[in-house]
Design a protein around this motif. Sequence first.
Motif, PDB file in Angstrom:
ATOM      1  N   HIS A 169       0.831  -1.199   0.000  1.00 49.68           N
ATOM      2  CA  HIS A 169       0.000   0.000   0.000  1.00 49.68           C
ATOM      3  C   HIS A 169       0.873   1.260   0.000  1.00 49.68           C
ATOM      4  CE1 HIS A 169      -1.891  -3.359   2.104  1.00 49.68           C
ATOM      5  NE2 HIS A 169      -3.076  -2.892   1.737  1.00 49.68           N
ATOM      6  N   ASN A 194      -0.429  -2.950   6.234  1.00 51.97           N
ATOM      7  CA  ASN A 194      -0.201  -1.525   6.494  1.00 51.97           C
ATOM      8  C   ASN A 194      -1.521  -0.761   6.574  1.00 51.97           C
ATOM      9  OD1 ASN A 194       2.407  -2.438   6.106  1.00 51.97           O
ATOM     10  ND2 ASN A 194       3.040  -0.649   4.920  1.00 51.97           N
ATOM     11  N   LEU A 195      -2.471  -1.136   5.736  1.00 53.33           N
ATOM     12  CA  LEU A 195      -3.853  -0.671   5.860  1.00 53.33           C
ATOM     13  C   LEU A 195      -4.694  -1.892   6.158  1.00 53.33           C
ATOM     14  CD1 LEU A 195      -5.977   1.588   5.647  1.00 53.33           C
ATOM     15  CD2 LEU A 195      -6.177   1.043   3.208  1.00 53.33           C
ATOM     16  N   LYS A 249      -8.873   4.610   8.615  1.00 51.98           N
ATOM     17  CA  LYS A 249      -7.448   4.285   8.638  1.00 51.98           C
ATOM     18  C   LYS A 249      -6.703   4.836   7.423  1.00 51.98           C
ATOM     19  CE  LYS A 249      -7.307   0.166  11.538  1.00 51.98           C
ATOM     20  NZ  LYS A 249      -6.751  -1.197  11.636  1.00 51.98           N
ATOM     21  N   LEU A 250      -7.381   4.896   6.288  1.00 54.13           N
ATOM     22  CA  LEU A 250      -6.746   5.424   5.085  1.00 54.13           C
ATOM     23  C   LEU A 250      -6.272   6.865   5.293  1.00 54.13           C
ATOM     24  CD1 LEU A 250      -5.989   4.995   2.100  1.00 54.13           C
ATOM     25  CD2 LEU A 250      -8.317   5.752   1.497  1.00 54.13           C
ATOM     26  N   HIS A 252      -4.869   7.986   7.766  1.00 50.29           N
ATOM     27  CA  HIS A 252      -3.634   7.982   8.553  1.00 50.29           C
ATOM     28  C   HIS A 252      -2.510   7.221   7.859  1.00 50.29           C
ATOM     29  CE1 HIS A 252      -5.654   9.517  12.229  1.00 50.29           C
ATOM     30  NE2 HIS A 252      -6.702   8.862  11.756  1.00 50.29           N
ATOM     31  N   LEU A 253      -2.805   6.615   6.715  1.00 50.61           N
ATOM     32  CA  LEU A 253      -1.860   5.677   6.114  1.00 50.61           C
ATOM     33  C   LEU A 253      -0.540   6.325   5.718  1.00 50.61           C
ATOM     34  CD1 LEU A 253      -1.234   2.830   5.175  1.00 50.61           C
ATOM     35  CD2 LEU A 253      -2.402   3.350   3.009  1.00 50.61           C
ATOM     36  N   GLU A 254      -0.588   7.511   5.153  1.00 45.92           N
ATOM     37  CA  GLU A 254       0.661   8.162   4.741  1.00 45.92           C
ATOM     38  C   GLU A 254       1.554   8.437   5.948  1.00 45.92           C
ATOM     39  OE1 GLU A 254       3.787   9.752   2.829  1.00 45.92           O
ATOM     40  OE2 GLU A 254       2.110   8.679   1.900  1.00 45.92           O
ATOM     41  N   TRP A 256       1.523   6.849   8.819  1.00 45.97           N
ATOM     42  CA  TRP A 256       2.007   5.554   9.314  1.00 45.97           C
ATOM     43  C   TRP A 256       3.139   5.023   8.433  1.00 45.97           C
ATOM     44  CZ3 TRP A 256      -3.524   3.082   9.852  1.00 45.97           C
ATOM     45  CH2 TRP A 256      -4.131   3.578  11.023  1.00 45.97           C
ATOM     46  N   THR A 257       3.012   5.240   7.133  1.00 47.13           N
ATOM     47  CA  THR A 257       4.048   4.772   6.208  1.00 47.13           C
ATOM     48  C   THR A 257       5.368   5.473   6.477  1.00 47.13           C
ATOM     49  OG1 THR A 257       2.388   4.270   4.513  1.00 47.13           O
ATOM     50  CG2 THR A 257       4.669   4.530   3.767  1.00 47.13           C
ATOM     51  N   HIS A 295       6.187  -3.032   4.876  1.00 45.01           N
ATOM     52  CA  HIS A 295       5.179  -3.868   5.549  1.00 45.01           C
ATOM     53  C   HIS A 295       5.888  -4.795   6.531  1.00 45.01           C
ATOM     54  CE1 HIS A 295       1.929  -6.530   6.419  1.00 45.01           C
ATOM     55  NE2 HIS A 295       2.526  -7.551   5.837  1.00 45.01           N
TER      56      HIS A 295
END
Length: 375
Positions: A169, A194-195, A249-250, A252-254, A256-257, A295
């Motif tokens: 992701h 990750n997501l 959650k999407l 926050h994904l960037e 978190w990445t 991941h």
Amino acid sequence: MSAVTPTTRIPFLNLPEQHQALRQEIQDAIHPLLDGARFVGGETVTTFEQKFGAAHDCDHTVGLKSGTAALFLAMQALDIGPGDEVIVPAFTFIATAAPVMLLGATPIFVDVDPVFACIDPNAVEDAITEKTKLIVAVHLYGHPAAIDELVSLGNRHNLPVLEDCAQSHLSTWNGKKTGSFGVAGTFSFYPSKNLGAAGDAGAMTCSDEAFAQKVRQLSNHGRTGRYDHAFVGWNERLDALQAAVLTVKLGHLEAWTEERRTAAERYNRLLSNVTPFGSSLVLPTEHPDARHVYHLYVIRHPERERLHTALADAGIDTGTHYPTTLPAQSAFAEVPKRHSLPQAEAWAQECLALPLFPGITEEQQTYVAKVLGEL
């Protein structure tokens, strides 16, 4: 090794902490669905599909029940069936190859590269026959495969390339997101991804509207109207509750990445000169044209099992992804073994994933490095 006693166990992944931070956002997202009993399809699913597609440079996204369903339905939409051969990497999770078998086709296992553990384009080219109908590229551990080379190879042989993006992701190759290169991309939202969803979920991305519509119909009993069915399909739709959680959650994904990437860089510094049991660690790296989303942070060592045991004794969770190649699995005992797989077999013998997740602390990572350094 000197005795070291951790104050707390270091988990491989810390989903409870992640969910605690999102508790109110998730509750606010799912309560309207509970109040209105809107569980299947609808605006919540459509919203997630649109946002996920936009985040991955894709015009069309179809929400599905799992990453496995996404692979199966994409292959079915490509008319993969008996007599066909599908080239897949020998080193990956079983879900990459299982749909090939379920559709009556034959998976042709090929080797991976020694640096990134992704499918080797040279091995792919060597495996192409008149029966080959599809190439599956897995972006393993969060690092892209050499996807432009694979798509070019596919174009030369008039073969589509399907991207297995279960672990990638927001990963990019030359600035373009994985899942947007081939005929389609398939994503898993298993909770540890990750997501991750609050259960099983997945999606397929593509740029072709007709292909997206075919997969959508396959996932919904071949339906064209409430009680009109163009063909026999399946029940593999993404439900609204999962879509609501994923949309939260999407957002926050960037961030978190970036936390994952920062943690990976810290491990690289801490472990650069560590030699447990007298042998250096092989650390993960990033191709100059890639964005690795980590991941998994996977090291290699000739005494993987000793490392695993020593880390477990010190309170550190690890994972082995994966301890065997797919051709060595009983499930594929009847599949022809045409190609040597030295790199896949070496990865299976030596790989070990260390704890890495958004929120892992420098103290935790320093402790992991300390334990490894004292072996």
